[in-house]
Design an enzyme around this catalytic site. Structure first.
Site, PDB file in Angstrom:
ATOM      1  CE1 TYR A  33       1.117  -0.214   4.399  1.00  0.00           C
ATOM      2  CE2 TYR A  33      -0.108   1.832   4.433  1.00  0.00           C
ATOM      3  CZ  TYR A  33       0.772   0.967   5.023  1.00  0.00           C
ATOM      4  OH  TYR A  33       1.331   1.272   6.240  1.00  0.00           O
ATOM      5  NE  ARG A  52       6.885   4.245   0.542  1.00  0.00           N
ATOM      6  CZ  ARG A  52       6.602   5.034   1.571  1.00  0.00           C
ATOM      7  NH1 ARG A  52       7.559   5.371   2.424  1.00  0.00           N
ATOM      8  NH2 ARG A  52       5.399   5.511   1.749  1.00  0.00           N
ATOM      9  NE  ARG A 100      -6.060 -19.139   4.384  1.00  0.00           N
ATOM     10  CZ  ARG A 100      -4.909 -19.639   4.830  1.00  0.00           C
ATOM     11  NH1 ARG A 100      -4.474 -20.794   4.360  1.00  0.00           N
ATOM     12  NH2 ARG A 100      -4.186 -18.981   5.710  1.00  0.00           N
ATOM     13  CE  LYS A 149       3.089   3.222   3.285  1.00  0.00           C
ATOM     14  NZ  LYS A 149       3.268   3.256   4.736  1.00  0.00           N
ATOM     15  CD  GLU A 182       9.985   1.771  10.478  1.00  0.00           C
ATOM     16  OE1 GLU A 182       9.782   2.734   9.741  1.00  0.00           O
ATOM     17  OE2 GLU A 182       9.950   0.591  10.075  1.00  0.00           O
ATOM     18  CG  LEU A 207       8.374   2.441   4.773  1.00  0.00           C
ATOM     19  CD1 LEU A 207       8.165   1.212   3.894  1.00  0.00           C
ATOM     20  CD2 LEU A 207       7.040   3.119   5.009  1.00  0.00           C
TER      21      LEU A 207
HETATM   22  N1  PDD Z   1       2.853   5.017   7.431  1.00  0.00           N
HETATM   23  N2  PDD Z   1       7.523   3.728   8.946  1.00  0.00           N
HETATM   24  C1  PDD Z   1       6.379   3.011   8.932  1.00  0.00           C
HETATM   25  C2  PDD Z   1       6.355   1.674   9.601  1.00  0.00           C
HETATM   26  C3  PDD Z   1       5.222   3.532   8.304  1.00  0.00           C
HETATM   27  O1  PDD Z   1       4.089   2.825   8.280  1.00  0.00           O
HETATM   28  C4  PDD Z   1       5.283   4.825   7.711  1.00  0.00           C
HETATM   29  C5  PDD Z   1       4.097   5.440   7.020  1.00  0.00           C
HETATM   30  C6  PDD Z   1       6.501   5.527   7.760  1.00  0.00           C
HETATM   31  C7  PDD Z   1       6.654   6.890   7.138  1.00  0.00           C
HETATM   32  O2  PDD Z   1       6.607   6.837   5.739  1.00  0.00           O
HETATM   33  P1  PDD Z   1       6.082   8.088   4.882  1.00  0.00           P
HETATM   34  O3  PDD Z   1       6.859   9.255   5.325  1.00  0.00           O
HETATM   35  O4  PDD Z   1       6.359   7.709   3.485  1.00  0.00           O
HETATM   36  O5  PDD Z   1       4.605   8.229   5.203  1.00  0.00           O
HETATM   37  C8  PDD Z   1       7.604   4.938   8.372  1.00  0.00           C
HETATM   38  C9  PDD Z   1       1.660   5.502   6.771  1.00  0.00           C
HETATM   39  C10 PDD Z   1       1.473   6.966   6.899  1.00  0.00           C
HETATM   40  C11 PDD Z   1       0.468   4.703   7.243  1.00  0.00           C
HETATM   41  O6  PDD Z   1       0.623   3.500   7.424  1.00  0.00           O
HETATM   42  O7  PDD Z   1      -0.622   5.257   7.398  1.00  0.00           O
END
Ligand code: PDD
Length: 285
Positions: A33, A52, A100, A149, A182, A207
């Site tokens: 996503y 990405r 499945r 992601k 993170e 990420l």
């Molecule tokens: N999440 N690390 C993780 C685990 C994340 O899920 C996200 C983003 C980030 C930051 O990435 P970016 O700057 O590209 O949004 C870092 C999104 C916002 C979400 O899951 O809603």
């Protein structure tokens, strides 16, 4: 106002937007996503989010369902139909619907594509950023490819809920060596006592946030010194400032970690300035 979602080629009223129970996103979290901020109805950093996305699809061997240009049209249409001024747009792509079986389905199975958008409350976000947030630390128990992601976010869900249960807003993951990787859905940063900005280097253990990349551009342009390296939880407790970055929060000051007050307990000047300046460095579509 009615909401609309894009599902596999159609814009549907929200209540009719449904995915089959054998969708592999649902069965196996076999999907990826992206999340983009929307400002004045425009997508922020679309190009980098699509880069990405392409990488996530390549790494998971999910077919790109349509060109980035066509996906961009879909996202903009979802934003427009939902009349989003300020908010977020989500895009989810799973490996599709099939009986499945963990093994990949045949080439006749098309990926499932879903796009949704929702408004964010700017006043509430600004009020939160003006106060700063509290975070807790949790062991990083995720798999070894969190650079992709994927929609497989159970550890992130549990971490966030643990934070809420303890009266905090978010959780920071800490690896077995005591290094902060993170946040549950954001990248983590500190300003060390010597004024150097520190955020963990981007490998397979975090990420590679798009907001993180833009903030790196901003700090370099402003002549601030930044180190992309791991920092320990102890360093974070003693930092001058702490903050986290994500598309939904941009730069969010962190004023408490595990009950330790960071700096003077108020959002710091570096975080405040980066939050204010961020959109000068981001790309607006
Ligand atoms: N999440 N690390 C993780 C685990 C994340 O899920 C996200 C983003 C980030 C930051 O990435 P970016 O700057 O590209 O949004 C870092 C999104 C916002 C979400 O899951 O809603």
């Amino acid at each position: 106002m009615s909401r609309y979602a894009y599902v596999n080629g159609r814009y549907l009223p929200f209540r009719d937007a449904k995915i089959h129970i054998e969708d592999r996103g649902y069965q196996f979290a076999d999907g990826v996503y992206e999340v983009c901020e929307v400002r004045a109805g425009r997508l922020i950093d679309e190009r980098r989010h699509f880069e990405r996305l392409k990488r996530s699809l390549t790494e998971t061997r999910i077919r790109m369902p349509m060109s980035p240009r066509a996906l961009g049209v879909v996202l903009r249409e979802v934003v427009a139909r939902n009349r989003i001024g300020y908010g977020v747009v989500y895009l989810q792509i799973s490996r599709g619907v099939a009986r499945r079986d963990p093994a990949f389905p045949g080439p006749e199975v098309a990926p499932t594509v879903v796009a949704t958008a929702r408004p964010l409350n700017m006043m509430r976000n600004e009020a939160l950023a003006a106060r700063g947030i509290a975070v807790i630390s949790v062991p990083d128990n995720r798999w070894g490819r969190v650079d992709i992601k994927t929609v497989g976010l159970l550890p992130n869900v549990l971490a966030r809920q643990a934070a809420i249960d303890q009266g905090a807003r978010d959780a920071w993951f800490v690896d077995k060596d005591g290094i902060v990787t993170e946040a549950a859905s954001a990248n983590a940063w500190i300003v060390a006592p010597d004024g150097i900005l520190v955020t963990r280097h981007a490998d397979r253990a975090i990420l590679r946030g798009i907001t993180r990349a833009v903030v790196l551009d901003a700090v370099k342009a402003q002549g601030l010194t930044v180190a992309e390296r791991g920092f320990t939880l102890q360093e974070a407790y003693g930092a001058r400032e702490a903050f986290e970055t994500s598309a939904t929060q941009i730069v969010m000051p962190v004023v408490r970690i595990d009950g330790h007050t960071i700096g003077d307990g108020k959002p710091g000047p570096v975080a405040i300035a980066l939050r204010r300046e961020f959109h000068r460095y981001a790309e607006t579509g």
